[in-house]
Design a protein around this motif. Sequence first.
Motif, mmCIF file in Angstrom:
data_model
loop_
_atom_site.group_PDB
_atom_site.id
_atom_site.type_symbol
_atom_site.label_atom_id
_atom_site.label_comp_id
_atom_site.label_asym_id
_atom_site.label_seq_id
_atom_site.Cartn_x
_atom_site.Cartn_y
_atom_site.Cartn_z
ATOM 1 N N PRO A 95 0.631 -1.145 0.022
ATOM 2 C CA PRO A 95 -0.033 -0.065 -0.040
ATOM 3 C C PRO A 95 0.673 1.327 0.084
ATOM 4 O O PRO A 95 1.890 1.349 0.695
ATOM 5 C CB PRO A 95 -0.551 -0.036 1.349
ATOM 6 N N ILE A 96 0.391 2.230 -0.682
ATOM 7 C CA ILE A 96 1.008 3.654 -0.626
ATOM 8 C C ILE A 96 0.822 4.196 0.792
ATOM 9 O O ILE A 96 -0.286 4.353 1.020
ATOM 10 C CB ILE A 96 0.515 4.404 -1.963
ATOM 11 N N VAL A 97 1.999 4.892 1.030
ATOM 12 C CA VAL A 97 1.634 5.461 2.514
ATOM 13 C C VAL A 97 1.654 7.143 2.329
ATOM 14 O O VAL A 97 1.300 7.730 3.179
ATOM 15 C CB VAL A 97 2.667 5.106 3.472
ATOM 16 N N GLY A 98 1.931 7.554 1.144
ATOM 17 C CA GLY A 98 1.765 8.928 0.664
ATOM 18 C C GLY A 98 2.437 9.276 -0.785
ATOM 19 O O GLY A 98 3.046 8.207 -1.339
ATOM 20 N N TRP A 99 1.789 10.174 -1.184
ATOM 21 C CA TRP A 99 2.215 10.745 -2.628
ATOM 22 C C TRP A 99 2.171 12.211 -2.737
ATOM 23 O O TRP A 99 1.720 12.931 -1.936
ATOM 24 C CB TRP A 99 1.192 9.881 -3.534
ATOM 25 N N SER A 100 3.024 12.623 -3.658
ATOM 26 C CA SER A 100 3.266 14.043 -4.160
ATOM 27 C C SER A 100 2.937 14.348 -5.572
ATOM 28 O O SER A 100 3.586 13.541 -6.379
ATOM 29 C CB SER A 100 4.569 14.531 -3.490
ATOM 30 N N ASN A 101 2.091 15.364 -5.935
ATOM 31 C CA ASN A 101 1.873 15.640 -7.373
ATOM 32 C C ASN A 101 2.919 16.240 -7.997
ATOM 33 O O ASN A 101 3.381 17.581 -7.382
ATOM 34 C CB ASN A 101 0.565 16.560 -7.420
ATOM 35 N N GLY A 102 3.447 16.048 -8.929
ATOM 36 C CA GLY A 102 4.686 16.784 -9.600
ATOM 37 C C GLY A 102 4.108 16.723 -11.017
ATOM 38 O O GLY A 102 5.138 16.761 -12.205
ATOM 39 N N GLY A 103 2.862 17.083 -11.205
ATOM 40 C CA GLY A 103 2.392 17.228 -12.688
ATOM 41 C C GLY A 103 2.324 15.919 -13.229
ATOM 42 O O GLY A 103 1.470 15.137 -13.214
ATOM 43 N N ASP A 104 3.313 15.562 -14.344
ATOM 44 C CA ASP A 104 3.219 14.182 -15.018
ATOM 45 C C ASP A 104 4.140 13.228 -14.208
ATOM 46 O O ASP A 104 4.364 12.430 -14.882
ATOM 47 C CB ASP A 104 3.552 14.349 -16.522
ATOM 48 N N ILE A 105 4.782 13.898 -13.119
ATOM 49 C CA ILE A 105 5.542 12.719 -12.528
ATOM 50 C C ILE A 105 5.006 12.836 -10.973
ATOM 51 O O ILE A 105 4.824 13.881 -10.289
ATOM 52 C CB ILE A 105 7.124 13.103 -12.198
ATOM 53 N N GLN A 106 4.515 11.541 -10.410
ATOM 54 C CA GLN A 106 4.191 11.403 -9.218
ATOM 55 C C GLN A 106 5.249 10.815 -8.310
ATOM 56 O O GLN A 106 5.786 9.925 -8.621
ATOM 57 C CB GLN A 106 2.805 10.584 -9.201
ATOM 58 N N VAL A 107 5.379 11.255 -7.146
ATOM 59 C CA VAL A 107 6.450 10.886 -6.230
ATOM 60 C C VAL A 107 5.350 10.029 -5.122
ATOM 61 O O VAL A 107 4.625 10.472 -4.430
ATOM 62 C CB VAL A 107 7.107 11.863 -5.499
ATOM 63 N N VAL A 108 5.824 8.698 -5.112
ATOM 64 C CA VAL A 108 5.104 7.690 -4.308
ATOM 65 C C VAL A 108 5.787 6.839 -3.097
ATOM 66 O O VAL A 108 7.111 6.762 -3.544
ATOM 67 C CB VAL A 108 4.312 6.641 -5.161
ATOM 68 N N THR A 125 -5.383 -0.697 -2.156
ATOM 69 C CA THR A 125 -6.273 -0.569 -1.118
ATOM 70 C C THR A 125 -7.588 0.020 -1.989
ATOM 71 O O THR A 125 -8.741 -0.261 -1.276
ATOM 72 C CB THR A 125 -5.960 0.658 -0.349
ATOM 73 N N GLY A 126 -7.642 0.467 -3.218
ATOM 74 C CA GLY A 126 -8.781 0.707 -3.918
ATOM 75 C C GLY A 126 -8.917 2.308 -3.474
ATOM 76 O O GLY A 126 -10.040 2.896 -3.962
ATOM 77 N N GLU A 127 -8.147 3.049 -2.583
ATOM 78 C CA GLU A 127 -8.728 4.206 -1.959
ATOM 79 C C GLU A 127 -7.662 5.184 -2.491
ATOM 80 O O GLU A 127 -6.513 4.803 -2.834
ATOM 81 C CB GLU A 127 -8.779 4.158 -0.607
ATOM 82 N N ALA A 128 -7.903 6.330 -1.942
ATOM 83 C CA ALA A 128 -7.165 7.577 -2.451
ATOM 84 C C ALA A 128 -5.835 7.564 -1.056
ATOM 85 O O ALA A 128 -6.452 7.471 -0.220
ATOM 86 C CB ALA A 128 -7.683 9.044 -2.445
ATOM 87 N N PRO A 129 -4.686 7.502 -1.532
ATOM 88 C CA PRO A 129 -3.730 7.487 -0.542
ATOM 89 C C PRO A 129 -3.562 8.783 0.056
ATOM 90 O O PRO A 129 -3.832 9.934 -0.564
ATOM 91 C CB PRO A 129 -2.333 6.985 -1.220
ATOM 92 N N PRO A 130 -2.938 9.085 1.322
ATOM 93 C CA PRO A 130 -2.737 10.425 1.874
ATOM 94 C C PRO A 130 -1.759 11.203 1.000
ATOM 95 O O PRO A 130 -0.733 10.516 0.461
ATOM 96 C CB PRO A 130 -2.243 10.117 3.257
ATOM 97 N N GLY A 131 -1.883 12.615 0.954
ATOM 98 C CA GLY A 131 -0.886 13.187 0.332
ATOM 99 C C GLY A 131 0.403 13.793 1.271
ATOM 100 O O GLY A 131 -0.012 13.785 2.442
ATOM 101 N N ILE A 132 1.412 14.154 0.430
ATOM 102 C CA ILE A 132 2.349 14.451 1.091
ATOM 103 C C ILE A 132 2.897 15.885 0.867
ATOM 104 O O ILE A 132 2.757 16.479 -0.219
ATOM 105 C CB ILE A 132 3.651 13.723 0.980
ATOM 106 N N GLU A 133 2.892 16.893 1.889
ATOM 107 C CA GLU A 133 3.069 18.198 1.575
ATOM 108 C C GLU A 133 4.324 18.436 1.395
ATOM 109 O O GLU A 133 5.329 17.959 1.529
ATOM 110 C CB GLU A 133 2.827 19.200 2.814
ATOM 111 N N GLY A 134 4.712 19.664 0.479
ATOM 112 C CA GLY A 134 5.993 19.886 0.178
ATOM 113 C C GLY A 134 6.276 19.489 -1.361
ATOM 114 O O GLY A 134 6.743 19.152 -2.089
#
Length: 127
Positions: A48-61, A118-127
Amino acid sequence: MTQRSRSSSRAGFALASVSLLALVTGCTSAEPTEQSEQRPTEERGPQPIVGWSNGGDIQVVVIGTCNGDPVATVEEDDESVTITVTSTLRSPGDACQDSIKVPLDRPLGDREVIDGVTGEAPPGIEG
């Protein structure tokens, strides 16, 4: 050979025999120890993913594995991006986590990120 020499030889032979028997049988308890129960499994599989960050066309998981060589697969549509990470679970916890950069076909925009495990949205990471 004297009586004393024979006794010493027999005692040495007996001691060697017992040592060899202990070595062959493993000389261990069948009961698991507390230490062996705490060892993490090293099975590779979906994590399961414990966090992610939006980088446009690159997601940091981020996943809760420790040097587990994570690999991600992505399924994209107009409403969501589903990311499934496969890794080796070694030592989960905040002290040692893996991160992976996941490229998308196009920027995330308003699409929702879904954890494929999990089939759910993982929590986002700030920064």
